[in-house]
Design a protein around this motif. Structure first.
Motif, PDB file in Angstrom:
ATOM      1  N   PHE A 108     -13.816  41.523 142.875  1.00  0.00           N
ATOM      2  CA  PHE A 108     -14.119  42.942 143.069  1.00  0.00           C
ATOM      3  C   PHE A 108     -12.869  43.680 143.543  1.00  0.00           C
ATOM      4  N   GLU A 109     -12.154  43.077 144.457  1.00  0.00           N
ATOM      5  CA  GLU A 109     -10.948  43.713 144.990  1.00  0.00           C
ATOM      6  C   GLU A 109      -9.873  43.866 143.917  1.00  0.00           C
ATOM      7  N   SER A 110      -9.846  42.948 142.959  1.00  0.00           N
ATOM      8  CA  SER A 110      -8.830  43.008 141.906  1.00  0.00           C
ATOM      9  C   SER A 110      -9.264  43.810 140.690  1.00  0.00           C
ATOM     10  N   GLY A 111     -10.469  44.400 140.739  1.00  0.00           N
ATOM     11  CA  GLY A 111     -10.926  45.242 139.645  1.00  0.00           C
ATOM     12  C   GLY A 111     -11.530  44.490 138.486  1.00  0.00           C
ATOM     13  N   PRO A 170     -13.851  46.996 155.419  1.00  0.00           N
ATOM     14  CA  PRO A 170     -12.435  46.996 155.813  1.00  0.00           C
ATOM     15  C   PRO A 170     -11.542  46.288 154.794  1.00  0.00           C
ATOM     16  N   ASP A 171     -12.029  45.168 154.221  1.00  0.00           N
ATOM     17  CA  ASP A 171     -11.233  44.447 153.219  1.00  0.00           C
ATOM     18  C   ASP A 171     -11.030  45.294 151.973  1.00  0.00           C
ATOM     19  N   LEU A 172     -12.077  45.986 151.542  1.00  0.00           N
ATOM     20  CA  LEU A 172     -11.966  46.800 150.333  1.00  0.00           C
ATOM     21  C   LEU A 172     -11.044  47.993 150.543  1.00  0.00           C
ATOM     22  N   GLN A 173     -11.056  48.532 151.752  1.00  0.00           N
ATOM     23  CA  GLN A 173     -10.141  49.631 152.044  1.00  0.00           C
ATOM     24  C   GLN A 173      -8.692  49.166 152.006  1.00  0.00           C
ATOM     25  N   LYS A 174      -8.448  47.990 152.557  1.00  0.00           N
ATOM     26  CA  LYS A 174      -7.089  47.441 152.527  1.00  0.00           C
ATOM     27  C   LYS A 174      -6.636  47.186 151.092  1.00  0.00           C
ATOM     28  N   ALA A 175      -7.579  46.761 150.243  1.00  0.00           N
ATOM     29  CA  ALA A 175      -7.256  46.483 148.846  1.00  0.00           C
ATOM     30  C   ALA A 175      -7.189  47.752 148.004  1.00  0.00           C
ATOM     31  N   LYS A 176      -7.539  48.891 148.626  1.00  0.00           N
ATOM     32  CA  LYS A 176      -7.495  50.205 147.945  1.00  0.00           C
ATOM     33  C   LYS A 176      -8.367  50.224 146.689  1.00  0.00           C
ATOM     34  N   VAL A 177      -9.581  49.700 146.830  1.00  0.00           N
ATOM     35  CA  VAL A 177     -10.534  49.697 145.724  1.00  0.00           C
ATOM     36  C   VAL A 177     -11.274  51.026 145.686  1.00  0.00           C
ATOM     37  N   LYS A 200     -14.213  57.382 158.671  1.00  0.00           N
ATOM     38  CA  LYS A 200     -13.302  56.241 158.572  1.00  0.00           C
ATOM     39  C   LYS A 200     -13.773  55.245 157.522  1.00  0.00           C
ATOM     40  N   TYR A 201     -15.093  55.135 157.349  1.00  0.00           N
ATOM     41  CA  TYR A 201     -15.645  54.174 156.397  1.00  0.00           C
ATOM     42  C   TYR A 201     -16.517  54.909 155.374  1.00  0.00           C
ATOM     43  N   PRO A 202     -15.891  55.506 154.360  1.00  0.00           N
ATOM     44  CA  PRO A 202     -16.656  56.259 153.355  1.00  0.00           C
ATOM     45  C   PRO A 202     -17.773  55.414 152.733  1.00  0.00           C
ATOM     46  N   GLY A 203     -18.953  55.983 152.659  1.00  0.00           N
ATOM     47  CA  GLY A 203     -20.093  55.284 152.088  1.00  0.00           C
ATOM     48  C   GLY A 203     -20.929  54.549 153.108  1.00  0.00           C
ATOM     49  N   ILE A 204     -20.427  54.448 154.336  1.00  0.00           N
ATOM     50  CA  ILE A 204     -21.153  53.681 155.350  1.00  0.00           C
ATOM     51  C   ILE A 204     -22.502  54.316 155.686  1.00  0.00           C
ATOM     52  N   GLN A 205     -22.614  55.627 155.493  1.00  0.00           N
ATOM     53  CA  GLN A 205     -23.877  56.287 155.802  1.00  0.00           C
ATOM     54  C   GLN A 205     -24.992  55.799 154.886  1.00  0.00           C
TER      55      GLN A 205
END
Length: 433
Positions: free
Chosen positions: A268-271, A284-291, A368-373
């Motif tokens: 998922f992180e690699s597209g 947090p992992d997905l944000q770091k991977a800029k997905v 800070k965490y888009p979509g968390i809502q």
């Protein structure tokens, strides 16, 4: 995703029996006069560990009569039950341990698991402010064994670029499993080794817990009333597993992830993965991977978008009355809205209490965490909890074997679940919960 360690029968039995140690054992050395020292095994790693240590340091600074010493317990959270089980036998157990909610019944059997029912009635604790499913998970047959530590739920994360490439719209709030299957099929591309979705088959709870929402949405149950017989092999269960079989075997749109290293998330992180059942722990992992991803509730059946939540607990173990009281005071502070907000901002975890969403800092957390809502709102769809039975981990392991066999095309859903039910019934028939 947090992985639930598979337990051997000996370990499960020992969790109940290991209770002969005297109170006041480990952790007494170096105690300052007038100060109660307690030990907490948190099992956290990386950012989560840093956040726990920061909060504990603040508590120790502001509460001079209690000193909390933290430790990972020498293991990650996945292995905390066998670690605590062994420590109970050796009288080296901590005052507080981080335990997965699916282990509640196992640890509750030990007399060293403190019944906190009278303590949580204190208005200062705000017990009713915790989400109902977190309170249910930490309560075993009316015995409250700890405080809610973490709450999460399964949602669907989707890769916006792959959706657009396949000419698909983003999931609607009323989407179905047929929609999910069609999307996954459309995004699968063998030439580029791109998959529509993924499913873990590494065993145990990591494999099974994603199936339970489909079972519940179809009107099924994991165990029959009384928790003495399996019920997951009902027509509802077969129908649920058939959805996965059709995607994996017929459509070949499922990356069957046999590695505990969670290769599905890496895809998922690699597209190269379109849809992934996951929760806030991966953000947090997905944000770091800029997905570029979005979040949707689980697909529904007949308008029911029921999901599953995985609440974890801070369990209190008996090291004497003074240390129990100190542990309760610390946990009441740690799980209070203000401290939970610190934890949430650091880790991306969901609010364990309803009142947290009204705090001024909650808007910053959402930003800070888009979509968390979406994931937070999804907690209302977490209407059921897994059985509070010491036998549940073994039942989960049998179902995991069935799911794996079906997804790799070795068995059909009905026969696989029937075989798992026979094994489960044999375990469930043994006296003792």
């Amino acid at each position: 995703m947090k992985k639930i360690a598979l337990m051997t029968a000996a370990m499960l039995a020992c969790a109940a029996a290991c209770s002969s140690g005297e109170t006041g054992g480990a952790g007494q050395g170096g105690r300052s006069p007038g100060t109660v020292e307690i030990t907490m095994w948190h099992g956290q790693e990386d950012t989560s560990a840093d956040s726990v240590e920061k909060l504990v340091a603040e508590f120790n600074r502001t509460h001079p009569t209690i000193k909390v010493t933290t430790d990972s317990g020498g293991v990650t959270a996945d292995a905390m039950l066998p670690k605590v089980t062994t420590a109970l036998a050796a009288d080296t157990y901590p005052d507080i341990a981080y335990m997965y909610g699916s282990w509640s019944a196992n640890i509750a059997r030990s007399p060293k698991a403190v019944d906190l029912t009278s303590y949580v009635k204190d208005p200062k604790v705000g017990w009713d402010d915790f989400w109902p499913n977190t309170r249910a998970t930490v309560t075993v047959r009316d015995k409250v064994i700890g405080f809610p530590a973490v709450v999460d739920d399964l949602a669907v994360l989707y890769n916006r670029k792959l959706l657009a490439k396949a000419g698909l719209k983003e999931p609607s709030k009323d989407w179905t499993w047929d929609d999910f299957r069609a999307m996954a099929r459309s995004m699968t591309d063998p030439a580029t080794k791109t998959y529509g979705t993924t499913w873990a088959v590494s065993g145990g709870e990591e494999t099974t817990w994603g199936l339970w929402p489909l079972l519940w949405q179809n009107g099924g149950q994991i165990l029959a009333p009384g928790d003495k017989k399996a019920a997951f092999n009902s027509p509802a269960g077969v129908q649920a597993l058939t959805v996965l079989q059709q995607m994996a075997v017929v459509d070949k749109s499922v990356y069957v992830d046999s590695s505990p290293a969670e290769k599905g998330q890496k895809l998922f992180e690699s597209g190269r993965l379109g849809l992934m059942l996951a929760g806030p722990w991966v953000l947090p992992d997905l944000q770091k991977a800029k997905v570029d991803f979005g979040i949707a509730v689980l697909p529904g059946t007949g308008g029911d978008h029921q999901t599953i939540s995985g609440p974890d607990n801070w369990v209190v173990l008996d090291r004497g009355e003074d240390r129990v009281k100190a542990s309760v005071e610390f946990l009441a502070w740690l799980t209070a809205p203000e401290q939970q907000m610190v934890w949430m901002k650091d880790t991306g975890s969901l609010p364990t209490r309803k009142s947290i969403t009204a705090l001024p800092g909650y808007k910053d957390f959402v930003a800070k965490y888009p979509g968390i809502q979406v994931v937070t709102d999804n907690l209302v769809n977490a209407k059921q909890v897994r059985p509070a039975s010491t036998k549940y981990p073994r039942v989960s392991a049998y179902v995991a074997e069935a799911i794996a066999a079906v997804l790799i095309g070795r068995k059909d859903p009905k026969s696989a679940l029937d075989e798992a039910a026979v094994k489960s019934d044999a375990v469930l028939a043994v006296p003792g919960q």
